[in-house]
Motif scaffolding. Structure first.
Motif, mmCIF file in Angstrom:
data_model
loop_
_atom_site.group_PDB
_atom_site.id
_atom_site.type_symbol
_atom_site.label_atom_id
_atom_site.label_comp_id
_atom_site.label_asym_id
_atom_site.label_seq_id
_atom_site.Cartn_x
_atom_site.Cartn_y
_atom_site.Cartn_z
ATOM 1 N N VAL A 10 -3.206 -7.351 5.353
ATOM 2 C CA VAL A 10 -2.164 -6.554 5.992
ATOM 3 C C VAL A 10 -2.419 -5.084 5.673
ATOM 4 O O VAL A 10 -3.040 -4.757 4.663
ATOM 5 N N ILE A 11 -1.935 -4.228 6.551
ATOM 6 C CA ILE A 11 -2.102 -2.791 6.335
ATOM 7 C C ILE A 11 -1.138 -2.324 5.259
ATOM 8 O O ILE A 11 0.058 -2.602 5.315
ATOM 9 N N ASP A 12 -1.668 -1.634 4.281
ATOM 10 C CA ASP A 12 -0.867 -1.000 3.232
ATOM 11 C C ASP A 12 -0.446 0.369 3.784
ATOM 12 O O ASP A 12 -1.251 1.293 3.852
ATOM 13 N N LEU A 13 0.796 0.470 4.233
ATOM 14 C CA LEU A 13 1.275 1.690 4.886
ATOM 15 C C LEU A 13 1.176 2.907 3.982
ATOM 16 O O LEU A 13 0.703 3.966 4.395
ATOM 17 N N LYS A 14 1.646 2.767 2.765
ATOM 18 C CA LYS A 14 1.612 3.906 1.827
ATOM 19 C C LYS A 14 0.174 4.304 1.508
ATOM 20 O O LYS A 14 -0.165 5.483 1.490
ATOM 21 N N GLY A 15 -0.656 3.315 1.224
ATOM 22 C CA GLY A 15 -2.051 3.594 0.911
ATOM 23 C C GLY A 15 -2.783 4.243 2.071
ATOM 24 O O GLY A 15 -3.568 5.181 1.886
ATOM 25 N N THR A 16 -2.516 3.770 3.270
ATOM 26 C CA THR A 16 -3.142 4.348 4.454
ATOM 27 C C THR A 16 -2.667 5.781 4.665
ATOM 28 O O THR A 16 -3.467 6.674 4.966
ATOM 29 N N GLY A 52 3.467 7.113 5.043
ATOM 30 C CA GLY A 52 3.411 5.659 5.109
ATOM 31 C C GLY A 52 4.573 5.029 5.844
ATOM 32 O O GLY A 52 4.856 3.848 5.661
ATOM 33 N N ILE A 77 -6.114 1.330 4.707
ATOM 34 C CA ILE A 77 -6.107 0.636 3.410
ATOM 35 C C ILE A 77 -5.383 -0.680 3.616
ATOM 36 O O ILE A 77 -4.298 -0.727 4.203
ATOM 37 N N THR A 78 -5.997 -1.760 3.162
ATOM 38 C CA THR A 78 -5.381 -3.082 3.327
ATOM 39 C C THR A 78 -5.097 -3.707 1.971
ATOM 40 O O THR A 78 -5.619 -3.294 0.946
ATOM 41 N N ARG A 79 -4.272 -4.714 2.026
ATOM 42 C CA ARG A 79 -4.020 -5.547 0.857
ATOM 43 C C ARG A 79 -3.949 -6.977 1.375
ATOM 44 O O ARG A 79 -3.807 -7.218 2.556
ATOM 45 N N VAL A 81 -2.164 -10.741 1.314
ATOM 46 C CA VAL A 81 -0.995 -11.536 0.952
ATOM 47 C C VAL A 81 -1.360 -13.008 1.151
ATOM 48 O O VAL A 81 -2.125 -13.354 2.057
#
Length: 84
Positions: A10-16, A52, A77-79, A81
């Motif tokens: 999933v897309i890491d909004l804050k990281g992106t 984000g 940036i992804t993470r 789950v």
């Protein structure tokens, strides 16, 4: 019956957002510069990306990648789950 586990990216909004802001600064662009490239009347969309709250559309990611001389993979940036 055994549950199947799936690792979903999933897309890491804050990281992106942090990545977009960092690459913007590294490449010497101001928020106003990016606003002008996209023809946005107001800079809120760019601030929203960098905070984000939202991610750019795919078309806008292509433009950012070209501006920052990088790939879309480097912008997003992804993470992972785990789903069952």
């Amino acid at each position: 019956m055994e549950k199947i586990k799936f690792l979903k990216p999933v897309i890491d909004l804050k990281g992106t957002g942090t990545q977009i802001k960092s690459l913007r600064k590294e490449n010497g662009f101001s928020v106003r510069d990016i606003q002008d490239v996209f023809g946005f009347e107001f800079p809120q969309a760019i601030y929203s990306w960098e905070q984000g709250k939202n991610v750019p559309t795919i078309d806008n990611l292509l433009v950012l990648a070209r501006l920052f001389n990088t790939s879309i993979d480097e912008l997003i940036i992804t993470r992972i789950v785990e789903l069952e």
